[in-house]
Design a protein around this motif. Sequence first.
Motif, PDB file in Angstrom:
ATOM      1  N   ASN A 304       0.823  -1.212   0.000  1.00 34.56           N
ATOM      2  CA  ASN A 304       0.000   0.000   0.000  1.00 34.56           C
ATOM      3  C   ASN A 304       0.856   1.260   0.000  1.00 34.56           C
ATOM      4  O   ASN A 304       0.557   2.242  -0.703  1.00 34.56           O
ATOM      5  N   ARG A 307       2.310   1.819  -3.437  1.00 34.07           N
ATOM      6  CA  ARG A 307       1.293   2.254  -4.408  1.00 34.07           C
ATOM      7  C   ARG A 307       0.966   3.736  -4.219  1.00 34.07           C
ATOM      8  O   ARG A 307       0.863   4.492  -5.196  1.00 34.07           O
ATOM      9  N   LEU A 308       0.809   4.178  -2.965  1.00 33.58           N
ATOM     10  CA  LEU A 308       0.491   5.584  -2.732  1.00 33.58           C
ATOM     11  C   LEU A 308       1.676   6.482  -3.064  1.00 33.58           C
ATOM     12  O   LEU A 308       1.504   7.531  -3.698  1.00 33.58           O
ATOM     13  N   GLY A 311       1.952   6.762  -6.772  1.00 36.81           N
ATOM     14  CA  GLY A 311       0.846   7.522  -7.350  1.00 36.81           C
ATOM     15  C   GLY A 311       0.955   9.015  -7.106  1.00 36.81           C
ATOM     16  O   GLY A 311       0.712   9.815  -8.016  1.00 36.81           O
ATOM     17  N   PHE A 376      -6.486  -1.557  -2.192  1.00 36.97           N
ATOM     18  CA  PHE A 376      -5.959  -0.826  -3.338  1.00 36.97           C
ATOM     19  C   PHE A 376      -6.990   0.170  -3.873  1.00 36.97           C
ATOM     20  O   PHE A 376      -6.631   1.245  -4.371  1.00 36.97           O
ATOM     21  N   ASP A 377      -8.280  -0.177  -3.777  1.00 35.52           N
ATOM     22  CA  ASP A 377      -9.313   0.769  -4.213  1.00 35.52           C
ATOM     23  C   ASP A 377      -9.258   2.039  -3.374  1.00 35.52           C
ATOM     24  O   ASP A 377      -9.420   3.155  -3.911  1.00 35.52           O
ATOM     25  N   ASP A 380      -6.207   4.079  -4.452  1.00 36.64           N
ATOM     26  CA  ASP A 380      -6.468   4.774  -5.716  1.00 36.64           C
ATOM     27  C   ASP A 380      -7.415   5.964  -5.520  1.00 36.64           C
ATOM     28  O   ASP A 380      -7.271   7.001  -6.184  1.00 36.64           O
ATOM     29  N   ILE A 383      -5.312   8.825  -4.148  1.00 37.86           N
ATOM     30  CA  ILE A 383      -4.527   9.443  -5.217  1.00 37.86           C
ATOM     31  C   ILE A 383      -5.417  10.326  -6.089  1.00 37.86           C
ATOM     32  O   ILE A 383      -5.048  11.458  -6.444  1.00 37.86           O
ATOM     33  N   ALA A 384      -6.616   9.827  -6.414  1.00 36.57           N
ATOM     34  CA  ALA A 384      -7.540  10.602  -7.250  1.00 36.57           C
ATOM     35  C   ALA A 384      -7.935  11.901  -6.557  1.00 36.57           C
ATOM     36  O   ALA A 384      -8.032  12.959  -7.204  1.00 36.57           O
TER      37      ALA A 384
END
Length: 404
Positions: A304, A307-308, A311, A376-377, A380, A383-384
Amino acid sequence: MSISDRFAELAHLRDALGAEEADPTRIVMERILSSTEAMIGNRPTILVGTNNYLGLTFDPAVLEAASAALHEQGSGTTGSRMANGSFACHAALERAFADFYGVPSAMVFSTGYQTNLGLLMGILRPGDKVVLDSHSHACIYDGCRISGADFLAFRHNDPEDLRKRLRRLGDEAKGALVIAEGLYSMLGDTAPLAELCAIAKEYGAWFMVDEAHSFGVYGERGLGLCEEAGILDQVDFITGTFSKSLASLGGFCVSRHPELQLLRYGSRPYIFTASPSPASIGAAAAALEAVRTRPELKANLWANATRLHDGLSAAGYELAAPVSPVIAVRVPSREEGARIWNALMEHGVYVNLVLPPAAPEGAALLRCSLSAAHSFDQIDAIIAAFKTVAPEAATRAAQSTAAQ
């Protein structure tokens, strides 16, 4: 002098935040939905600033252990261990920490803050020499001040500056105390512990490491950055907290020196503070067992975090450090930090707004702390939201990509 006058400085700090909606101290989580989500202002909000690194606050085994301790031993201890005696759970958890670290001594304190305060007040005397990292936590500074020791800071994560400070102490370097942390909680950077330890030992100094944010997160067994650096057998004192990876409230100190147990007779925060509640101890013990037996939690956390970090970097944000479970986004000003923080809240994302003087180096930060329980959702979605609230960051990213 009136009460208002005495509180004027604090009022100034409050007013500097600007609008009321940009004041994190007024945020109320009406309902906690899970380890990673809460209702804030009637809005489901992703929590990415809670230090719940392993996501254990709603873990069934942790909740069951806390509940069993609560019903079997009551809601509180109603006094200190010196006055009221230790519960069996206190002693058992201390043995568990000592066994996990492979050391003869461990002590449990009522909070992580009091752990450092209690250790430093117990081992330091007026005139003792302490050399600490300039980014050390407030409780470390406070412990040094209250002890009456002479303390000075070396430049953050700079082994050669530590060497210079110890050299200047001359003969007084022998027996001095050097203090560093594992993972620094504001910027998310890690200390070069092996180098710092080697220099401390070269000058005959003691070495202490606060693993509050790195226990359960680093090291093959989750023992922290001292384990990862291969210096567990050289560090004199390791402290940590239950309120991060261990999903509870309290703190611990372990030492390769059996004399640590003598702190029970001279550490004022230990002697004069009510001992941790059975539920807190039960939860921490179950979480410690999860650190020992469930390596997938650490793996999920790092997935995690990566990923962050990737991103936000791709979105054009300036990040304060390489990937770690703490990801700090630098923003150009206090005002911009407050604006983005509030906009993120509007998009259902809660991060920590860190402003000077709390933020190191005079920076304004949007601090994220990852959890193994994030999906992960959710990552994401975070990040959005960052992309939406600061489109100029995305522009910078696009320009950088085009230049390459």
